[in-house]
Design a protein around this motif. Structure first.
Motif, PDB file in Angstrom:
ATOM      1  N   GLY A 125     -18.147 -28.424 -29.120  1.00 29.78           N
ATOM      2  CA  GLY A 125     -17.861 -29.810 -29.480  1.00 29.78           C
ATOM      3  C   GLY A 125     -17.914 -30.732 -28.273  1.00 29.78           C
ATOM      4  N   ILE A 126     -17.371 -30.265 -27.161  1.00 30.38           N
ATOM      5  CA  ILE A 126     -17.407 -31.070 -25.932  1.00 30.38           C
ATOM      6  C   ILE A 126     -18.846 -31.254 -25.471  1.00 30.38           C
ATOM      7  CG2 ILE A 126     -16.786 -31.076 -23.481  1.00 30.38           C
ATOM      8  CD1 ILE A 126     -14.152 -29.688 -24.311  1.00 30.38           C
ATOM      9  N   CYS A 153     -21.640 -31.105 -27.296  1.00 28.64           N
ATOM     10  CA  CYS A 153     -22.323 -32.034 -28.219  1.00 28.64           C
ATOM     11  C   CYS A 153     -21.845 -33.462 -27.984  1.00 28.64           C
ATOM     12  CB  CYS A 153     -22.051 -31.635 -29.666  1.00 28.64           C
ATOM     13  SG  CYS A 153     -22.782 -30.075 -30.162  1.00 28.64           S
ATOM     14  N   GLY A 154     -20.542 -33.618 -27.768  1.00 26.14           N
ATOM     15  CA  GLY A 154     -19.969 -34.938 -27.569  1.00 26.14           C
ATOM     16  C   GLY A 154     -20.456 -35.623 -26.307  1.00 26.14           C
ATOM     17  N   ALA A 170     -23.897 -36.994 -27.069  1.00 30.15           N
ATOM     18  CA  ALA A 170     -23.761 -38.110 -28.006  1.00 30.15           C
ATOM     19  C   ALA A 170     -23.159 -39.328 -27.316  1.00 30.15           C
ATOM     20  CB  ALA A 170     -22.891 -37.690 -29.192  1.00 30.15           C
ATOM     21  N   MET A 171     -22.175 -39.103 -26.453  1.00 33.93           N
ATOM     22  CA  MET A 171     -21.533 -40.199 -25.728  1.00 33.93           C
ATOM     23  C   MET A 171     -22.533 -40.892 -24.796  1.00 33.93           C
ATOM     24  SD  MET A 171     -18.456 -40.004 -22.941  1.00 33.93           S
ATOM     25  CE  MET A 171     -19.506 -39.083 -21.830  1.00 33.93           C
ATOM     26  N   ALA A 195     -19.512 -28.515 -35.399  1.00 33.13           N
ATOM     27  CA  ALA A 195     -19.983 -29.694 -34.666  1.00 33.13           C
ATOM     28  C   ALA A 195     -21.034 -30.453 -35.459  1.00 33.13           C
ATOM     29  CB  ALA A 195     -20.528 -29.286 -33.297  1.00 33.13           C
ATOM     30  N   GLY A 207     -20.713 -34.254 -36.751  1.00 35.23           N
ATOM     31  CA  GLY A 207     -21.746 -35.240 -36.433  1.00 35.23           C
ATOM     32  C   GLY A 207     -22.254 -35.939 -37.681  1.00 35.23           C
ATOM     33  N   VAL A 246     -24.375 -41.298 -32.483  1.00 33.30           N
ATOM     34  CA  VAL A 246     -23.357 -40.290 -32.154  1.00 33.30           C
ATOM     35  C   VAL A 246     -23.515 -39.077 -33.067  1.00 33.30           C
ATOM     36  CG1 VAL A 246     -20.878 -39.790 -32.263  1.00 33.30           C
ATOM     37  CG2 VAL A 246     -21.665 -41.881 -31.178  1.00 33.30           C
ATOM     38  N   GLY A 262     -25.163 -35.496 -31.862  1.00 33.72           N
ATOM     39  CA  GLY A 262     -24.243 -34.357 -31.973  1.00 33.72           C
ATOM     40  C   GLY A 262     -24.808 -33.261 -32.857  1.00 33.72           C
TER      41      GLY A 262
END
Length: 173
Positions: free
Chosen positions: A4-5, A7-8, A11-12, A116, A120, A158, A162
């Protein structure tokens, strides 16, 4: 959690600085006076975490109790059972229990990627029924058209990025 981190982060980067730069060059939105003139907040005056959780749970418990009370007393013997099974929480719980045998055969990395990807997908095409849409619109002072062109596309970026990162990682799971 690391999936998750990972992917984030991607995306961020895409939805934050990259999309923010594009929007910043295209749209000029002045800082609202309510934000510019806002005093610092004294955090000691904020409510405790337990108080907030309690406030959030009260309506949920009352709504569920009300729904059950409306259905059970006046109906035949079979209909209350069907009404109970049809309640969103019960139905989702039954679905999760039914999915557990199939999910247990998957690797933890693949399950993290699926989680994740689902997360997303939940942010794609944010629009009028999204509270974040209205919050951003009112706090920043944008009209609906500009909010759709900025916030909705940012949320879609995002979710899409993700999802794609989770998909690529899942090929190695």
């Amino acid at each position: 959690m690391s999936i998750g981190i990972f992917c984030g982060i991607f995306a961020m980067i895409v939805a934050g600085p990259i999309w923010g730069k594009i929007c910043g060059n295209k749209y000029f939105i002045p800082v609202p006076e309510s934000v510019a003139n806002q005093a610092d907040i004294d955090e000691s005056k904020l409510p405790k975490f337990g108080t907030i959780v309690g406030i959030i749970l009260i309506p949920l418990v009352l709504i569920i109790a009300n729904s059950v009370a409306k259905v059970v007393p006046a109906l035949s013997a079979v209909q209350p059972v069907l009404a109970f099974l049809g309640e969103p929480f019960v139905a989702l719980t039954i679905a999760v229990i039914a999915a557990m045998p199939g999910i247990s055969a998957m690797s933890p990395l693949y399950l993290a990627c699926v989680t994740a990807a689902i997360a997303g997908g939940s942010t794609v095409c944010s629009h009028f029924n999204d509270s974040g849409f209205w919050l951003v619109k009112s706090l920043v002072g944008m009209d609906e058209k500009t909010t759709l062109k900025t916030w909705t596309i940012m949320e879609t970026l995002v979710g899409g990025v993700g999802f794609l990162v989770a998909l690529v990682i899942s090929f190695f799971a």
